[in-house]
Design a protein around this motif. Structure first.
Motif, PDB file in Angstrom:
ATOM      1  N   ASP A   1      34.567  46.516  33.426  1.00  0.00           N
ATOM      2  CA  ASP A   1      34.672  46.780  34.868  1.00  0.00           C
ATOM      3  C   ASP A   1      34.426  45.506  35.674  1.00  0.00           C
ATOM      4  OD1 ASP A   1      35.216  49.402  34.398  1.00  0.00           O
ATOM      5  OD2 ASP A   1      33.107  50.035  34.554  1.00  0.00           O
ATOM      6  N   ALA A   2      33.357  44.813  35.275  1.00  0.00           N
ATOM      7  CA  ALA A   2      33.010  43.579  35.979  1.00  0.00           C
ATOM      8  C   ALA A   2      34.116  42.545  35.796  1.00  0.00           C
ATOM      9  CB  ALA A   2      31.683  43.028  35.471  1.00  0.00           C
ATOM     10  N   LEU A   3      34.694  42.537  34.599  1.00  0.00           N
ATOM     11  CA  LEU A   3      35.782  41.609  34.310  1.00  0.00           C
ATOM     12  C   LEU A   3      36.949  41.851  35.276  1.00  0.00           C
ATOM     13  CD1 LEU A   3      36.602  39.507  32.032  1.00  0.00           C
ATOM     14  CD2 LEU A   3      37.963  41.374  31.111  1.00  0.00           C
ATOM     15  N   GLN A   4      37.229  43.135  35.500  1.00  0.00           N
ATOM     16  CA  GLN A   4      38.338  43.467  36.409  1.00  0.00           C
ATOM     17  C   GLN A   4      38.023  43.037  37.839  1.00  0.00           C
ATOM     18  OE1 GLN A   4      39.281  47.571  35.788  1.00  0.00           O
ATOM     19  NE2 GLN A   4      40.518  47.120  33.963  1.00  0.00           N
ATOM     20  N   VAL A   5      36.752  43.200  38.230  1.00  0.00           N
ATOM     21  CA  VAL A   5      36.354  42.779  39.578  1.00  0.00           C
ATOM     22  C   VAL A   5      36.589  41.270  39.731  1.00  0.00           C
ATOM     23  CG1 VAL A   5      34.386  42.443  41.124  1.00  0.00           C
ATOM     24  CG2 VAL A   5      34.655  44.606  39.911  1.00  0.00           C
ATOM     25  N   VAL A   6      36.164  40.521  38.714  1.00  0.00           N
ATOM     26  CA  VAL A   6      36.331  39.076  38.767  1.00  0.00           C
ATOM     27  C   VAL A   6      37.818  38.714  38.825  1.00  0.00           C
ATOM     28  CG1 VAL A   6      36.090  36.947  37.419  1.00  0.00           C
ATOM     29  CG2 VAL A   6      34.143  38.503  37.666  1.00  0.00           C
ATOM     30  N   ALA A   7      38.603  39.353  37.962  1.00  0.00           N
ATOM     31  CA  ALA A   7      40.037  39.054  37.920  1.00  0.00           C
ATOM     32  C   ALA A   7      40.709  39.373  39.254  1.00  0.00           C
ATOM     33  CB  ALA A   7      40.695  39.830  36.790  1.00  0.00           C
ATOM     34  N   GLU A   8      40.333  40.505  39.828  1.00  0.00           N
ATOM     35  CA  GLU A   8      40.925  40.881  41.123  1.00  0.00           C
ATOM     36  C   GLU A   8      40.577  39.851  42.187  1.00  0.00           C
ATOM     37  OE1 GLU A   8      39.774  44.882  42.202  1.00  0.00           O
ATOM     38  OE2 GLU A   8      40.679  45.623  40.323  1.00  0.00           O
ATOM     39  N   GLY A   9      39.321  39.415  42.126  1.00  0.00           N
ATOM     40  CA  GLY A   9      38.875  38.404  43.084  1.00  0.00           C
ATOM     41  C   GLY A   9      39.703  37.138  42.949  1.00  0.00           C
ATOM     42  N   VAL A  10      39.865  36.688  41.735  1.00  0.00           N
ATOM     43  CA  VAL A  10      40.632  35.464  41.508  1.00  0.00           C
ATOM     44  C   VAL A  10      42.087  35.667  41.928  1.00  0.00           C
ATOM     45  CG1 VAL A  10      41.544  33.921  39.731  1.00  0.00           C
ATOM     46  CG2 VAL A  10      39.126  34.612  39.682  1.00  0.00           C
ATOM     47  N   ASN A  11      42.663  36.775  41.535  1.00  0.00           N
ATOM     48  CA  ASN A  11      44.069  37.022  41.878  1.00  0.00           C
ATOM     49  C   ASN A  11      44.286  37.062  43.384  1.00  0.00           C
ATOM     50  OD1 ASN A  11      44.979  37.035  39.249  1.00  0.00           O
ATOM     51  ND2 ASN A  11      44.544  39.223  38.980  1.00  0.00           N
ATOM     52  N   ALA A  12      43.308  37.644  44.080  1.00  0.00           N
ATOM     53  CA  ALA A  12      43.426  37.709  45.538  1.00  0.00           C
ATOM     54  C   ALA A  12      43.405  36.311  46.152  1.00  0.00           C
ATOM     55  CB  ALA A  12      42.291  38.558  46.125  1.00  0.00           C
ATOM     56  N   MET A  13      42.765  35.390  45.458  1.00  0.00           N
ATOM     57  CA  MET A  13      42.667  34.036  46.001  1.00  0.00           C
ATOM     58  C   MET A  13      43.831  33.146  45.599  1.00  0.00           C
ATOM     59  SD  MET A  13      38.716  32.935  45.851  1.00  0.00           S
ATOM     60  CE  MET A  13      39.039  31.372  46.645  1.00  0.00           C
ATOM     61  N   ARG A  14      44.626  33.609  44.655  1.00  0.00           N
ATOM     62  CA  ARG A  14      45.756  32.779  44.232  1.00  0.00           C
ATOM     63  C   ARG A  14      46.679  32.550  45.418  1.00  0.00           C
ATOM     64  NH1 ARG A  14      47.568  34.428  38.088  1.00  0.00           N
ATOM     65  NH2 ARG A  14      49.031  32.725  38.408  1.00  0.00           N
ATOM     66  N   SER A  15      47.086  31.311  45.566  1.00  0.00           N
ATOM     67  CA  SER A  15      48.032  31.024  46.647  1.00  0.00           C
ATOM     68  C   SER A  15      48.803  29.767  46.286  1.00  0.00           C
ATOM     69  CB  SER A  15      47.291  30.820  47.976  1.00  0.00           C
ATOM     70  OG  SER A  15      46.772  29.507  48.023  1.00  0.00           O
ATOM     71  N   ALA A  16      49.783  29.468  47.074  1.00  0.00           N
ATOM     72  CA  ALA A  16      50.641  28.315  46.781  1.00  0.00           C
ATOM     73  C   ALA A  16      49.885  26.999  46.922  1.00  0.00           C
ATOM     74  CB  ALA A  16      51.850  28.316  47.719  1.00  0.00           C
ATOM     75  N   GLU A  17      48.750  27.024  47.642  1.00  0.00           N
ATOM     76  CA  GLU A  17      48.002  25.778  47.869  1.00  0.00           C
ATOM     77  C   GLU A  17      46.803  25.618  46.942  1.00  0.00           C
ATOM     78  OE1 GLU A  17      48.278  27.878  50.896  1.00  0.00           O
ATOM     79  OE2 GLU A  17      50.319  27.057  50.861  1.00  0.00           O
ATOM     80  N   ARG A  18      46.482  26.673  46.210  1.00  0.00           N
ATOM     81  CA  ARG A  18      45.231  26.636  45.450  1.00  0.00           C
ATOM     82  C   ARG A  18      45.522  26.670  43.953  1.00  0.00           C
ATOM     83  NH1 ARG A  18      42.478  30.633  47.996  1.00  0.00           N
ATOM     84  NH2 ARG A  18      41.640  29.073  49.411  1.00  0.00           N
TER      85      ARG A  18
END
Ligand SMILES: Nc1ncnc2c1ncn2[C@@H]1O[C@H](COP(=O)(O)OP(=O)(O)O)[C@@H](O)[C@H]1O
Ligand SMILES: [Mg+2]
Lengths: 480, 252
Positions: free
Chosen positions: B179-196
């Motif tokens: 569950d925690a792994l998914q939270v972390v992954a979601e967090g990272v995915n939400a931050m993915r962007s063309a500049e980062r």
């Protein structure tokens, strides 16, 4: 960081109170004998009984030896090489009001952040400004008098309220209490006297600001605070001195009397010149502070000690009456070659007396920092309780932290709890901070302030921020 | 974004990184896998400027800037973020105070106005929620008494607040339940962007099911010994690292 920026940073933040005020002073020749004691007494126009009181102390002192049990080492001061009285010439004829005070003196205090003109002063804080051996000015005296509060230099109180001074002087710290207290009793110069009448809540913070200015002099101030039954007072003292290569002696005595149901809160921000990075110069701070708390009375000592080359100081409480409360909150920071041996004594005499000791020692550089505390439960101290928490924080690996708790319990129902921790500011913690964009200095100051939080919250609000900043400056150059 | 060329680094006189090359463009996610002791954490520490990690050869530039010449805090302000494998505790300093000092320092560097306490608290609460940490964690000492998983989520929360350019996650998944792994992954995915850009160091391909990388590299013996697409992670899961380490040793 480039070395230029580094140097600028250091210069910009060195000991800020280290300047010297160039004024004409009336300083007696070095040396100590009965004539010097009589001279000081005469200078202040003291009554016969006080001259005799001083002489008694002086004779006792001559028989005594310096204490050697503290965890500090320093060359013994040459007591005959010191001058025991120094006062600005302009104070010879006592100025009647602030307008008559030498502007140079006023400017000195202004520079130290303590304006003495009431309209510019910190709201709600009355100040007694002591410069070497004399009090320069005491603010808000009229306003305090309206509430019946007496706040004046002890040298004036001797004349204006002789009955009070005579009744209480030396009752908490007797003349022959210890080597430095005896010396102080013989040659004490000035200090503050406070009396809060029955049932009065002092309407302002009271504070005394001690300034050593003249070289090769000792400062021996004497403070006496009497809180009559059911009264309440909060008092703060601050101290600074110019930067000098030689050591200077400061040996003060503070006596607090909290009568039944009274409360005294005594805070100290001690920032005497600590000496330079090589340990040259600085003040020897040998101080005796003690309080007597009568039935249901409360005395609270809060101290932030960042200055002085050597500190020897144990603000204590004699919990004489039943249910009396004693508190000691302390932050003692040593850097470079500073040495501190400080702590408290809680003497439980009455039933159900309670004491709390929170001590935070911070050592950096090559300094030595010791906590020394005594908790004594006397045979009558039924149901007495003490809680002691003693934490040490080490910055770097060349400093020392030491804890010497003494416990004497003579009543089976007394409860004594003692907790102690030692921690370090680790490279890992600093790296975490820096990785988040926070520079080392800010990181250390955040960690140290966090460590001291429990003590800072006991300081009057106006001074808590000040204390935090002072730590930051005092830690200058301790990391990296 | 970041360009690492022939990077050699010593720890206590011992060479750990032995000529590492890595080129990451804006918006890309690179996974770095490899056996224990390969030098994965060392890479993160060297890039972040930790004391005791000595660069002996090579270069690393972030957006064209030589970051190896900067102090650790300057690198952080330039947008380099390292989520620690083992976050350290700072007792007595509240998480909120720490975060505020951090965000203040970065914003000041970027010439942005400082956030006031109220704005900041609101923002911090939002980020707590995003990583499923109770807002009460803001009042506690930094990582003080946090569980392993809470520490990792706290790291992620800091990353979200700082909005860095280059995020290096050092085994952020280890010790996390699913569950925690998914939270972390979601967090990272939400931050993915063309500049980062991201460097995701992990031991397990499991995380890469959730954070899908553009490239996978194998770090062994102080250098990248194999690079590929996301399917390389699956291959590694099947075959382990042995075959790569051996081939590398053979080549030397
Ligand atoms: N601070 C350190 N002190 C001593 N050795 C270290 C230190 N950091 C890393 N090493 C050594 O460097 C090598 C690589 O470690 P590390 O980068 O932590 O590997 P990984 O993260 O890939 O498991 C190991 O042999 C490890 O023992
Ligand atoms: Mg690792």
């Amino acid at each position: 960081m480039s070395s230029n920026a580094e140097i600028e940073r250091r210069i910009g933040k060195e000991y800020q109170a280290g300047f010297f005020t160039n004024i004409e002073s009336d300083t007696i020749a070095p040396g100590l004998n009965e004539d010097v004691v009589r001279f000081i007494s005469a200078k202040k126009g003291e009554p016969e009984w006080l001259t005799e009181w001083r002489l008694k102390a002086f004779r006792a002192w001559q028989e005594m030896t310096e204490p050697d049990w503290a965890h500090v080492s320093y060359p013994q001061p040459d007591f005959q090489a010191l001058s025991y009285y120094s006062a600005p010439k302009s104070m010879e004829n006592k100025p009647k009001s602030l307008d008559e005070v030498d502007p140079e003196l006023l400017a000195t205090y202004e520079k130290l952040g303590i304006p003495l003109h009431e309209q510019m002063a910190l709201a709600g804080v009355a100040v007694d400004a002591v410069f070497d051996s004399v009090s320069v000015a005491t603010t808000f005296r009229e306003k305090l008098a309206e509430a019946g509060v007496i706040f004046m230099p002890i040298s004036e109180a001797v004349h204006e309220h002789p009955e009070l001074v005579k009744k209480y002087l030396g009752t908490v710290v007797p003349q022959r209490d210890n080597f430095y207290a005896a010396l102080n009793s013989a040659v004490f110069s000035d200090g503050s006297f406070v009396y809060i009448p029955k049932g009065v809540r002092c309407p302002m913070e009271l504070s005394t600001y001690f300034r050593i200015n003249e070289a090769k002099t000792g400062q021996f101030e004497r403070t006496l605070i009497v809180a009559d039954e059911g009264s309440h007072v909060s008092y703060l003292e601050g101290c600074t001195a110019p930067m000098r290569d030689e050591n200077q002696l400061h040996a003060a005595v503070v006596e607090l009397v909290a009568l039944d149901n009274a409360e005294i809160k005594y805070s100290t921000v001690q920032n005497w010149y600590p000496g330079d990075e090589e340990g040259k110069g600085g003040i020897y701070n040998f101080v005796t502070k003690r309080a007597v708390a009568h039935t249901n009375a409360k005395v609270s000592w809060t101290q932030v000690e960042t200055g002085s080359a050597v500190t020897w100081k144990y603000p204590s409480c004699i919990l004489k009456g039943d249910n009396a409360i004693g508190e000691f909150y302390s932050v003692a920071l040593t850097n470079n070659y500073q040495q501190a041996d400080t702590g408290t004594k809680m003497i439980h005499l009455g039933k159900n007396t309670r004491s709390t000791i929170i001590s935070k020692g911070i050592s950096a550089g090559k300094s030595q920092n010791a906590y020394r505390g005594l908790v004594r439960m006397n045979p009558n101290a039924e149901g007495a309780r003490n809680y002691t928490q003693c934490d040490s924080l080490l910055i770097g690996d060349q400093c020392g932290a030491h804890t010497f708790p003494y416990i004497e319990s003579k009543h089976p129902s007394a409860v004594i709890e003692h907790e102690a921790t030692t921690s370090t500011v680790s490279d890992d913690q600093l790296f975490l901070c820096r990785q988040r964009g926070i520079d080392t200095e800010k990181a250390v100051s955040m960690i140290v302030n966090g460590f001291c939080k429990e003590v800072f919250k006991e300081l009057p609000m106006e001074f808590a921020v000040e204390a935090g900043k002072l730590l930051e400056v005092s830690l200058e150059g301790s990391v990296g | 974004m970041i360009s690492i060329k022939n990077l050699h680094a010593n720890v206590e006189e011992k060479e750990i990184l032995k000529g590492l090359d890595l080129d990451i463009k804006p918006g890309e996610v690179h996974a770095i896998m490899g056996p224990n002791g390969a030098g994965k954490s060392t890479l993160g520490n060297v890039l972040a400027g930790r004391e005791g990690y000595e660069v002996t050869q090579g270069s690393a530039t972030l957006n064209g800037k030589d970051i190896l010449a900067l102090e650790p805090e300057e690198r952080a302000r330039e947008g380099l973020f390292l989520a620690f494998q083992y976050p350290v505790e700072i007792p007595g300093v509240s998480n909120l105070e720490f975060l505020k000092a951090s965000v203040d320092a970065v914003r000041e560097h970027q010439g942005k106005e400082a956030l006031d306490s109220v704005q900041f608290l609101k923002l911090a609460r939002e980020k707590c929620k995003a990583v499923n940490l109770d807002a009460s964690f803001l009042k506690r000492g930094v990582n003080e008494g946090f569980s392993g998983g809470e520490k990792k989520r706290n790291e992620l929360m800091q990353m979200m607040l700082l909005e860095p350019q280059l995020c290096i996650l050092d085994e952020t998944d280890s010790g996390l339940d699913i569950d925690a792994l998914q939270v972390v992954a979601e967090g990272v995915n939400a931050m993915r962007s063309a500049e980062r850009s991201f460097i995701v160091v992990t031991h397990y391909q499991r995380l890469l099911d959730y954070i899908v990388p553009d490239y996978v590299h194998v770090l062994a013996n102080g250098k990248i010994v194999k690079s590929g697409g996301k399917e390389l992670a699956l291959e590694l899961e099947e075959k382990g690292y042995g075959w790569l380490e051996n081939s590398d040793n053979g080549a030397e």
